[in-house]
Design a protein around this motif. Structure first.
Motif, PDB file in Angstrom:
ATOM      1  N   ILE A 152       0.754  -0.955  -0.030  1.00 23.33           N
ATOM      2  CA  ILE A 152      -0.071  -0.156  -0.345  1.00 23.33           C
ATOM      3  C   ILE A 152       1.108   1.352  -0.156  1.00 23.33           C
ATOM      4  O   ILE A 152       0.525   1.881  -0.586  1.00 23.33           O
ATOM      5  CB  ILE A 152      -1.088   0.141   1.359  1.00 23.33           C
ATOM      6  N   ALA A 153       2.364   0.963   0.562  1.00 25.72           N
ATOM      7  CA  ALA A 153       2.917   2.373   1.008  1.00 25.72           C
ATOM      8  C   ALA A 153       3.543   3.034  -0.547  1.00 25.72           C
ATOM      9  O   ALA A 153       3.508   3.347  -0.863  1.00 25.72           O
ATOM     10  CB  ALA A 153       3.869   2.396   2.011  1.00 25.72           C
ATOM     11  N   ALA A 154       3.603   1.929  -1.592  1.00 19.73           N
ATOM     12  CA  ALA A 154       4.493   1.223  -2.594  1.00 19.73           C
ATOM     13  C   ALA A 154       3.216   2.081  -3.620  1.00 19.73           C
ATOM     14  O   ALA A 154       3.391   2.621  -4.742  1.00 19.73           O
ATOM     15  CB  ALA A 154       4.752   0.451  -3.487  1.00 19.73           C
ATOM     16  N   MET A 155       2.196   1.504  -3.611  1.00 21.11           N
ATOM     17  CA  MET A 155       0.846   2.352  -4.085  1.00 21.11           C
ATOM     18  C   MET A 155       0.444   4.061  -3.871  1.00 21.11           C
ATOM     19  O   MET A 155       0.164   4.777  -5.149  1.00 21.11           O
ATOM     20  CB  MET A 155      -0.497   1.433  -3.878  1.00 21.11           C
ATOM     21  N   THR A 156       1.009   4.616  -2.610  1.00 22.72           N
ATOM     22  CA  THR A 156       0.573   5.907  -2.570  1.00 22.72           C
ATOM     23  C   THR A 156       2.288   6.181  -2.984  1.00 22.72           C
ATOM     24  O   THR A 156       0.950   7.595  -3.555  1.00 22.72           O
ATOM     25  CB  THR A 156       0.599   6.334  -1.366  1.00 22.72           C
ATOM     26  N   SER A 157       2.708   6.226  -2.591  1.00 17.38           N
ATOM     27  CA  SER A 157       3.678   6.816  -3.858  1.00 17.38           C
ATOM     28  C   SER A 157       3.551   6.750  -5.763  1.00 17.38           C
ATOM     29  O   SER A 157       3.788   8.054  -6.393  1.00 17.38           O
ATOM     30  CB  SER A 157       4.995   6.090  -3.928  1.00 17.38           C
ATOM     31  N   SER A 158       3.314   5.663  -5.944  1.00 18.57           N
ATOM     32  CA  SER A 158       2.683   5.250  -7.464  1.00 18.57           C
ATOM     33  C   SER A 158       1.701   6.468  -7.521  1.00 18.57           C
ATOM     34  O   SER A 158       1.415   7.346  -9.295  1.00 18.57           O
ATOM     35  CB  SER A 158       2.054   4.501  -7.789  1.00 18.57           C
ATOM     36  N   ASN A 181     -13.399  16.338 -14.727  1.00 19.66           N
ATOM     37  CA  ASN A 181     -13.452  14.541 -14.971  1.00 19.66           C
ATOM     38  C   ASN A 181     -12.197  13.721 -14.666  1.00 19.66           C
ATOM     39  O   ASN A 181     -11.881  13.172 -15.727  1.00 19.66           O
ATOM     40  CB  ASN A 181     -13.817  14.456 -16.450  1.00 19.66           C
ATOM     41  N   ARG A 182     -11.886  13.768 -12.976  1.00 16.01           N
ATOM     42  CA  ARG A 182     -10.819  13.115 -12.733  1.00 16.01           C
ATOM     43  C   ARG A 182     -10.552  11.255 -13.242  1.00 16.01           C
ATOM     44  O   ARG A 182      -9.618  11.025 -13.621  1.00 16.01           O
ATOM     45  CB  ARG A 182     -11.000  13.764 -11.416  1.00 16.01           C
ATOM     46  N   LYS A 183     -11.725  10.844 -13.049  1.00 13.06           N
ATOM     47  CA  LYS A 183     -11.865   9.403 -13.517  1.00 13.06           C
ATOM     48  C   LYS A 183     -10.980   9.221 -15.154  1.00 13.06           C
ATOM     49  O   LYS A 183     -10.204   8.365 -15.036  1.00 13.06           O
ATOM     50  CB  LYS A 183     -13.046   8.402 -12.971  1.00 13.06           C
ATOM     51  N   LYS A 184     -11.602   9.450 -15.885  1.00 13.88           N
ATOM     52  CA  LYS A 184     -11.194   9.889 -17.328  1.00 13.88           C
ATOM     53  C   LYS A 184      -9.646  10.076 -17.194  1.00 13.88           C
ATOM     54  O   LYS A 184      -8.704   9.178 -18.250  1.00 13.88           O
ATOM     55  CB  LYS A 184     -11.690  10.393 -18.196  1.00 13.88           C
ATOM     56  N   VAL A 185      -9.532  10.983 -17.017  1.00 13.30           N
ATOM     57  CA  VAL A 185      -8.294  11.475 -16.757  1.00 13.30           C
ATOM     58  C   VAL A 185      -7.449  10.979 -16.153  1.00 13.30           C
ATOM     59  O   VAL A 185      -6.043  10.203 -16.772  1.00 13.30           O
ATOM     60  CB  VAL A 185      -8.533  13.192 -16.128  1.00 13.30           C
ATOM     61  N   THR A 186      -7.381  10.805 -15.496  1.00 13.75           N
ATOM     62  CA  THR A 186      -6.556   9.307 -13.857  1.00 13.75           C
ATOM     63  C   THR A 186      -5.997   7.924 -14.806  1.00 13.75           C
ATOM     64  O   THR A 186      -4.894   7.539 -15.265  1.00 13.75           O
ATOM     65  CB  THR A 186      -7.229   8.696 -12.736  1.00 13.75           C
ATOM     66  N   VAL A 187      -7.402   6.915 -15.437  1.00 10.92           N
ATOM     67  CA  VAL A 187      -7.408   6.094 -16.378  1.00 10.92           C
ATOM     68  C   VAL A 187      -6.358   6.626 -17.544  1.00 10.92           C
ATOM     69  O   VAL A 187      -6.222   5.216 -18.187  1.00 10.92           O
ATOM     70  CB  VAL A 187      -8.933   5.528 -16.698  1.00 10.92           C
ATOM     71  N   ILE A 188      -7.016   7.649 -18.192  1.00 13.23           N
ATOM     72  CA  ILE A 188      -6.219   7.594 -19.386  1.00 13.23           C
ATOM     73  C   ILE A 188      -4.370   7.421 -19.231  1.00 13.23           C
ATOM     74  O   ILE A 188      -3.285   7.108 -19.751  1.00 13.23           O
ATOM     75  CB  ILE A 188      -7.297   8.718 -20.036  1.00 13.23           C
ATOM     76  N   TYR A 189      -4.120   8.590 -18.237  1.00 11.41           N
ATOM     77  CA  TYR A 189      -2.816   8.619 -17.883  1.00 11.41           C
ATOM     78  C   TYR A 189      -2.119   7.702 -17.190  1.00 11.41           C
ATOM     79  O   TYR A 189      -1.106   7.383 -17.665  1.00 11.41           O
ATOM     80  CB  TYR A 189      -2.738  10.251 -17.325  1.00 11.41           C
ATOM     81  N   ILE A 193       1.136   5.914 -18.915  1.00 12.12           N
ATOM     82  CA  ILE A 193       2.375   5.470 -18.176  1.00 12.12           C
ATOM     83  C   ILE A 193       2.765   3.412 -17.949  1.00 12.12           C
ATOM     84  O   ILE A 193       3.941   3.612 -18.396  1.00 12.12           O
ATOM     85  CB  ILE A 193       2.025   5.578 -16.696  1.00 12.12           C
ATOM     86  N   PHE A 194       1.547   3.182 -18.055  1.00 11.32           N
ATOM     87  CA  PHE A 194       2.011   1.411 -18.038  1.00 11.32           C
ATOM     88  C   PHE A 194       2.752   0.770 -18.979  1.00 11.32           C
ATOM     89  O   PHE A 194       3.780   0.085 -19.173  1.00 11.32           O
ATOM     90  CB  PHE A 194       0.597   0.994 -17.794  1.00 11.32           C
ATOM     91  N   VAL A 195       1.583   2.045 -20.199  1.00 12.91           N
ATOM     92  CA  VAL A 195       2.600   1.000 -21.323  1.00 12.91           C
ATOM     93  C   VAL A 195       4.319   1.933 -21.560  1.00 12.91           C
ATOM     94  O   VAL A 195       5.065   0.250 -22.884  1.00 12.91           O
ATOM     95  CB  VAL A 195       1.998   1.359 -22.994  1.00 12.91           C
ATOM     96  N   ILE A 196       4.344   2.692 -21.307  1.00 10.47           N
ATOM     97  CA  ILE A 196       5.591   3.310 -21.574  1.00 10.47           C
ATOM     98  C   ILE A 196       6.676   2.426 -20.512  1.00 10.47           C
ATOM     99  O   ILE A 196       7.816   2.448 -20.643  1.00 10.47           O
ATOM    100  CB  ILE A 196       5.861   4.692 -21.362  1.00 10.47           C
ATOM    101  N   GLY A 197       6.133   2.327 -19.484  1.00  9.92           N
ATOM    102  CA  GLY A 197       6.708   1.960 -18.779  1.00  9.92           C
ATOM    103  C   GLY A 197       6.768   0.360 -18.537  1.00  9.92           C
ATOM    104  O   GLY A 197       8.279  -0.481 -18.632  1.00  9.92           O
ATOM    105  N   ARG A 198       6.133  -0.569 -19.115  1.00  9.99           N
ATOM    106  CA  ARG A 198       6.746  -1.790 -19.451  1.00  9.99           C
ATOM    107  C   ARG A 198       7.604  -2.354 -20.508  1.00  9.99           C
ATOM    108  O   ARG A 198       8.794  -2.909 -20.783  1.00  9.99           O
ATOM    109  CB  ARG A 198       5.115  -2.266 -20.592  1.00  9.99           C
ATOM    110  N   LEU A 199       7.326  -0.586 -21.243  1.00  5.32           N
ATOM    111  CA  LEU A 199       8.436  -1.033 -22.733  1.00  5.32           C
ATOM    112  C   LEU A 199       9.776  -0.526 -22.056  1.00  5.32           C
ATOM    113  O   LEU A 199      10.589  -1.280 -22.357  1.00  5.32           O
ATOM    114  CB  LEU A 199       8.666   0.440 -23.911  1.00  5.32           C
TER     115      LEU A 199
END
Length: 208
Positions: A152-158, A181-189, A193-199
């Motif tokens: 959870i500590a790691a998640m809060t940092s993320s 539209n915070r939820k939409k913006v959060t999901v998109i970013y 970040i997930f895609v770039i991070g995986r690469l």
């Protein structure tokens, strides 16, 4: 939600960490871990002073989340009643104390259970797992709570890092007269970040 959880979860993690530190201190051979951790060795400074300085600075900036924008973003949410000067002293002090406590749990555990000191960040999982196994049945409960709170500590940092991008886009939307539209913006970013991070992680794995 982060503040509500952290006000309970982080003190709980600190209590468990203190318990582990005390437990490990009584294990045979733990003294070698304290010697490894606290005995100064200045030879590395003579061999590669700039390298040591770079590593120390990198750890400091990462641990305190400096230079990444999240402190500025979170700071914009603070009440005018907050004392920034006092907080700027409390946060580094608390961060340093917890880092020393973590070291006092991990390094003596490595010495006590014959684990190589040089295994890197994975030592948290390797050494602590051995400690919890040694505790017996109660170690299963303490280990679960410990790793859950670390997760959870790691998640809060993320989330704090993601908030930099999210807040930037929300502010842009508001400036243009659009819905935040915070939820939409959060999901998109988060997806970007997930895609770039995986690469990046695949590239890192290939070069190991």
């Amino acid at each position: 939600g982060i503040e509500k959880f952290s006000s309970i979860g982080m003190p709980a993690l600190t209590v468990i960490l203190l318990f582990v530190v005390i437990y490990v201190a009584f294990q045979p051979g733990a003294g070698a871990g304290y010697a490894f951790m606290f005995s100064p060795d200045f030879s590395a400074l003579g061999e590669n002073f700039l390298g040591v300085l770079k590593s120390a600075a990198g750890q400091m900036f990462f641990s305190l989340s400096l230079g990444m924008g999240c402190m500025i973003t979170y700071g914009s949410y603070l009440s005018k009643k907050e004392n920034l000067q006092r907080n700027s002293l409390i946060i580094p002090a608390a961060d340093t104390v917890l880092a020393i406590l973590a070291g006092m749990a991990v390094m003596p555990a490595c010495a006590a259970f014959g684990i190589d000191f040089g295994r890197g960040p994975g030592l948290l999982f390797v050494s602590m797992q051995q400690v919890f196994v040694d505790m017996g049945s109660i170690g299963n409960v303490i280990g679960f709570l410990f790793y859950f709170l670390v997760f959870i500590a790691a998640m809060t940092s993320s989330i704090s890092l993601l908030e930099v991008c999210t807040t930037y886009q929300i502010d842009k939307n508001l400036d243009k007269g659009k819905e935040p539209n915070r939820k939409k913006v959060t999901v998109i970013y988060a997806l970007i970040i997930f895609v770039i991070g995986r690469l990046i992680s695949y590239n890192f794995s290939l070069h190991r």
